[in-house]
Design a protein around this motif. Sequence first.
Motif, PDB file in Angstrom:
ATOM      1  N   ALA A   1       0.830  -1.209   0.000  1.00  0.00           N
ATOM      2  CA  ALA A   1       0.000   0.000   0.000  1.00  0.00           C
ATOM      3  C   ALA A   1       0.863   1.257   0.000  1.00  0.00           C
ATOM      4  O   ALA A   1       0.515   2.257  -0.643  1.00  0.00           O
ATOM      5  CB  ALA A   1      -0.921  -0.005   1.212  1.00  0.00           C
ATOM      6  N   LEU A   2       2.000   1.195   0.681  1.00  0.00           N
ATOM      7  CA  LEU A   2       2.903   2.342   0.717  1.00  0.00           C
ATOM      8  C   LEU A   2       3.540   2.573  -0.653  1.00  0.00           C
ATOM      9  O   LEU A   2       3.539   3.693  -1.177  1.00  0.00           O
ATOM     10  CB  LEU A   2       3.985   2.130   1.787  1.00  0.00           C
ATOM     11  CG  LEU A   2       5.157   3.118   1.773  1.00  0.00           C
ATOM     12  CD1 LEU A   2       4.698   4.553   1.927  1.00  0.00           C
ATOM     13  CD2 LEU A   2       6.170   2.784   2.854  1.00  0.00           C
ATOM     14  N   VAL A   3       4.073   1.488  -1.244  1.00  0.00           N
ATOM     15  CA  VAL A   3       4.735   1.620  -2.546  1.00  0.00           C
ATOM     16  C   VAL A   3       3.736   2.107  -3.587  1.00  0.00           C
ATOM     17  O   VAL A   3       4.030   2.996  -4.397  1.00  0.00           O
ATOM     18  CB  VAL A   3       5.363   0.274  -2.966  1.00  0.00           C
ATOM     19  CG1 VAL A   3       6.114   0.434  -4.279  1.00  0.00           C
ATOM     20  CG2 VAL A   3       6.303  -0.242  -1.884  1.00  0.00           C
ATOM     21  N   GLU A   4       2.532   1.559  -3.556  1.00  0.00           N
ATOM     22  CA  GLU A   4       1.489   1.984  -4.505  1.00  0.00           C
ATOM     23  C   GLU A   4       1.150   3.456  -4.318  1.00  0.00           C
ATOM     24  O   GLU A   4       1.006   4.193  -5.297  1.00  0.00           O
ATOM     25  CB  GLU A   4       0.233   1.121  -4.322  1.00  0.00           C
ATOM     26  CG  GLU A   4       0.342  -0.226  -5.029  1.00  0.00           C
ATOM     27  CD  GLU A   4      -0.830  -1.142  -4.706  1.00  0.00           C
ATOM     28  OE1 GLU A   4      -1.980  -0.667  -4.720  1.00  0.00           O
ATOM     29  OE2 GLU A   4      -0.581  -2.324  -4.419  1.00  0.00           O
ATOM     30  N   ALA A   5       1.035   3.865  -3.042  1.00  0.00           N
ATOM     31  CA  ALA A   5       0.681   5.262  -2.767  1.00  0.00           C
ATOM     32  C   ALA A   5       1.757   6.206  -3.291  1.00  0.00           C
ATOM     33  O   ALA A   5       1.445   7.253  -3.873  1.00  0.00           O
ATOM     34  CB  ALA A   5       0.478   5.469  -1.268  1.00  0.00           C
TER      35      ALA A   5
ATOM     36  N   PHE B   1       3.989  -5.773  -5.436  1.00  0.00           N
ATOM     37  CA  PHE B   1       3.790  -4.661  -6.363  1.00  0.00           C
ATOM     38  C   PHE B   1       5.139  -4.124  -6.840  1.00  0.00           C
ATOM     39  O   PHE B   1       5.980  -3.736  -6.035  1.00  0.00           O
ATOM     40  CB  PHE B   1       2.996  -3.551  -5.678  1.00  0.00           C
ATOM     41  CG  PHE B   1       2.808  -2.325  -6.533  1.00  0.00           C
ATOM     42  CD1 PHE B   1       1.843  -2.303  -7.526  1.00  0.00           C
ATOM     43  CD2 PHE B   1       3.605  -1.209  -6.338  1.00  0.00           C
ATOM     44  CE1 PHE B   1       1.679  -1.169  -8.312  1.00  0.00           C
ATOM     45  CE2 PHE B   1       3.438  -0.073  -7.121  1.00  0.00           C
ATOM     46  CZ  PHE B   1       2.476  -0.057  -8.115  1.00  0.00           C
ATOM     47  N   VAL B   2       5.356  -4.155  -8.162  1.00  0.00           N
ATOM     48  CA  VAL B   2       6.606  -3.622  -8.717  1.00  0.00           C
ATOM     49  C   VAL B   2       6.308  -2.342  -9.477  1.00  0.00           C
ATOM     50  O   VAL B   2       5.515  -2.334 -10.417  1.00  0.00           O
ATOM     51  CB  VAL B   2       7.280  -4.664  -9.642  1.00  0.00           C
ATOM     52  CG1 VAL B   2       8.540  -4.086 -10.256  1.00  0.00           C
ATOM     53  CG2 VAL B   2       7.600  -5.929  -8.855  1.00  0.00           C
ATOM     54  N   PRO B   3       6.907  -1.243  -9.036  1.00  0.00           N
ATOM     55  CA  PRO B   3       6.607   0.051  -9.657  1.00  0.00           C
ATOM     56  C   PRO B   3       7.022   0.082 -11.129  1.00  0.00           C
ATOM     57  O   PRO B   3       8.001  -0.547 -11.523  1.00  0.00           O
ATOM     58  CB  PRO B   3       7.446   1.046  -8.855  1.00  0.00           C
ATOM     59  CG  PRO B   3       7.890   0.325  -7.653  1.00  0.00           C
ATOM     60  CD  PRO B   3       7.904  -1.123  -7.960  1.00  0.00           C
ATOM     61  N   ASP B   4       6.279   0.854 -11.880  1.00  0.00           N
ATOM     62  CA  ASP B   4       6.525   1.012 -13.306  1.00  0.00           C
ATOM     63  C   ASP B   4       7.420   2.238 -13.514  1.00  0.00           C
ATOM     64  O   ASP B   4       7.039   3.357 -13.189  1.00  0.00           O
ATOM     65  CB  ASP B   4       5.164   1.200 -14.001  1.00  0.00           C
ATOM     66  CG  ASP B   4       5.327   1.369 -15.497  1.00  0.00           C
ATOM     67  OD1 ASP B   4       6.458   1.168 -15.990  1.00  0.00           O
ATOM     68  OD2 ASP B   4       4.323   1.712 -16.146  1.00  0.00           O
TER      69      ASP B   4
END
Lengths: 226, 179
Positions: B18-22, B49-52
């Motif tokens: 949730a933090l990385v997504e935020a 979740f792997v950031p783009d």
Amino acid sequence: MEEDEQGVRWWAMVLWALAVGLLARLVTVWMLTGSPLVHAEGTGQRNLKTLIVLGSGGHTAEILHIVEKLNFEHYFPRCYIAAVTDNHSLAKAKKLEEEKAGENAKHCSYYRIYRSREVGQSYITSIGTTLLAMGHAFWLAFSIRPDIIICNGPGTCLPVCVAGFVLKVLGVKWVVMVYVESIARVNKLSLTGQLFYKLHLMDQFFVQWPKLQQKFPRTQYVGRLM
Amino acid sequence: MKQNRMVFVTVGSTLFDALVEAVCKRECLLTLRKLGYTSLVIQLGKGKFVPDKSAGEAEDIEIEHFPYKPNLAEYLGKADLVISHAGSGSIFETLRAQRPLVVVVNTLLMDNHQSELADELAERKYLYTASPEKLVDTLRTMKLETLVPYPSSEPSALVKTLDQFLGFAPSIRSVSDHR
């Protein structure tokens, strides 16, 4: 028939005596808990076999700040215990030992212990894992027989400390027990901390926030570790 | 040449998608860019979740990420802002490195005693706290210059108390006895 009855009566008396003896011993240990041990002057013992329980993550970081400041001539030899699932703590302790103790670091020993409860594990299955952890902790504590146990949670240190207390009660070794509540606990003690506090298991109980000390008067506040 | 200002995001050894997504939401990237930050280094932990990276390119912000490194001091040292999970290890490592810090509390955790520490430290103005939902608001309204430097700790005091208890150092009582 009469002989049998006499035998039963005899055994009952033995059991009663044992129970009373154990109770008396428990009360004695509880009364002596927290009273200062003047090792240097009293027993002439200049060094204490020190068992340090590494609790992983922030717990390990905090306790290693204590180890950094310990006088290694007094707190010697040192044994470290970490959870089986904890891949970093023992390496961190070894690194500190090599930096601080140099050649003498080779006298340290390192152990891994089963954890009573993993983060997120249900309370019901944790009964079984706690028993396993208990057995392992007793075996370690009885084979190490430390003079002092220093720990700061989480649950990893609980079975080790119970084993240390049993060593005291059985008269095998007077183990000085020291607990430092994590700096993350500001308003109330952790579950482990509450247990140690209520059962009077600790000789020295430190907290890291003054207002927590005020809530639990038998604890001490002498500043932060972090 | 534009000045490089780096934001370091760390979730420690935990799982906190949730933090990385935020952080990687367009709105958040825009806010960071507006505040003058030019790059984002994200330590992902156990998250899935792997950031783009291309999302960053669109907002002119460089995104770099990795799952875990045992020593994060290098990144903390270079960071101009740290956004961290509420673990005490990460919090104190950042405070000791004297970096401005926003702690994001994982609101999904049960029995979340971690917010206890973050709240206390925020009350003393050592850092800011936010939830993943409120991160952008916090970034917009925070005033980093009002943060107070974290005072260094003194573990020697505890060790001294222990030494006195064990008779390795003269206790206060025995000192006064000798007088």
